[in-house]
Design an enzyme around this catalytic site. Structure first.
Site, mmCIF file in Angstrom:
data_model
loop_
_atom_site.group_PDB
_atom_site.id
_atom_site.type_symbol
_atom_site.label_atom_id
_atom_site.label_comp_id
_atom_site.label_asym_id
_atom_site.label_seq_id
_atom_site.Cartn_x
_atom_site.Cartn_y
_atom_site.Cartn_z
ATOM 1 N N ARG A 228 27.790 -10.335 -0.469
ATOM 2 C CA ARG A 228 27.796 -11.806 0.040
ATOM 3 C C ARG A 228 28.127 -12.724 -1.119
ATOM 4 O O ARG A 228 27.898 -12.201 -2.451
ATOM 5 C CB ARG A 228 26.352 -11.941 0.527
ATOM 6 N N GLU A 257 31.992 -20.594 2.525
ATOM 7 C CA GLU A 257 33.191 -20.077 3.244
ATOM 8 C C GLU A 257 33.565 -21.093 4.341
ATOM 9 O O GLU A 257 32.632 -21.509 5.224
ATOM 10 C CB GLU A 257 32.870 -18.872 3.812
ATOM 11 N N HIS A 276 37.101 -13.164 3.074
ATOM 12 C CA HIS A 276 36.076 -12.380 3.891
ATOM 13 C C HIS A 276 36.800 -11.624 4.840
ATOM 14 O O HIS A 276 36.574 -11.458 6.151
ATOM 15 C CB HIS A 276 35.077 -13.409 4.596
#
Length: 308
Positions: A228, A257, A276
């Site tokens: 993360r 993000e 991601h």
């Protein structure tokens, strides 16, 4: 039995039919970020990703079963779920292989100077590079040795590396040469050529990697994050890079993000950024749906879903 599905999974018509044939009455919400405008008090099972970040779980008064489409548990209210004894399943076995492959890819891109050759190809320039590196005998430290971490270890071991595993407890695996606890992290980092972050985000691991940890790492270390974004303090990382730290850094996850356009990380030649995306593969949808079906079986006694 009422089952709520969300757009976190792109279901096929045949998959929806299969779930209905299992005996579920399906409600569907495409966008988890929108507040649900219908009664959810009779919903007993939910398959979602971040639904409970935007919708109060206490509205789901009949909830017995939550299936997450992500491996992380940081997007659900764990205290409430445990208190209500709701069955919680994550997707821990679904994405491990593509994430491990991504980690190996990015290390090799850095060691083999792929960016240099790509730029030369674009400019039609023929120039050799004599300082490429191989993985043999390099020390690879994996911080977080769950499903993803072990898949990472398996692949790096095949390259003749020395693999260390760091976790809340010492891990024993044929793919890990030596295990350590988080209390020993800094001593391990001093010996590490490559550091892979695959540890879960918790209160204790938030900003686990900051100036204190960067300062003990080798100047030419490679840092890879597939956990993360908040495991790394990005402000400290930017400073470390400015001071010449790291041969290369590859980040698939960020504190925020999408990564803000003003971030200095975008412009650093030693940083590789992907959105991601490391978990994506052609096999994941099949694995995920099979897992969803197998876990929902617990709500349907005697149900045989071998065909799932």
């Amino acid at each position: 039995m009422k089952l709520l599905l969300t757009g976190a999974v792109d279901y096929t018509a045949s998959q929806l039919k299969f779930l209905k044939n299992m005996g579920f009455k399906i409600k569907f919400v495409q966008d988890e970020r929108r507040k649900i405008d219908f009664d959810v008090s009779e919903v007993e099972a939910v398959v979602c990703n971040g639904l409970f970040l935007y919708n109060d779980i206490e509205r789901f008064t009949s909830l017995k079963h939550i299936q997450l489409t992500s491996a992380g548990l940081d997007r659900v209210p764990l205290d409430y779920i445990n208190g209500k004894k709701i069955n919680l399943y994550n997707a821990k076995d679904i994405y491990s292989i593509p994430m491990a492959e991504w980690a190996v890819l990015k290390v090799l891109e850095i060691y083999k100077s792929s960016n240099f050759f790509r730029k030369n190809q674009e400019n039609k320039e023929w120039e050799k590079k004599r300082d490429l590196i191989e993985l043999t005998d390099k020390v690879v430290t994996i911080v977080g040795c769950g499903n993803v971490g072990l898949e990472v270890a398996k692949r790096f071991k095949a390259f003749g590396t020395i693999v260390y595993g760091v976790g809340r407890r010492k891990i024993e695996s044929p793919y890990i040469d030596e295990g350590f606890t988080l209390s020993e992290l800094e001593e391990v980092l001093k010996k590490s050529d490559i550091v892979i972050l695959s540890i879960a985000l918790t209160e204790s691991t938030k900003y686990l990697f900051n100036n204190e940890r960067f300062n003990v790492m080798k100047d030419d270390a490679v840092l890879i994050n597939i956990s993360r974004g908040e495991v790394i303090q990005e402000r400290d990382l930017e400073g470390a890079l400015d001071n010449g730290k790291f041969m290369g850094v590859a980040l698939d996850v960020m504190e925020q993000e999408p990564l803000p356009r003003v971030s200095k990380l975008w412009e650093n030649d030693r940083v590789i950024i992907t959105p991601h995306n490391s978990f994506v593969s052609d096999k994941c949808k099949e694995r995920l749906f099979r897992s969803i079906c197998n876990n929902l079986r617990s709500l349907k006694e005697g149900e045989m879903i071998d065909a799932c």
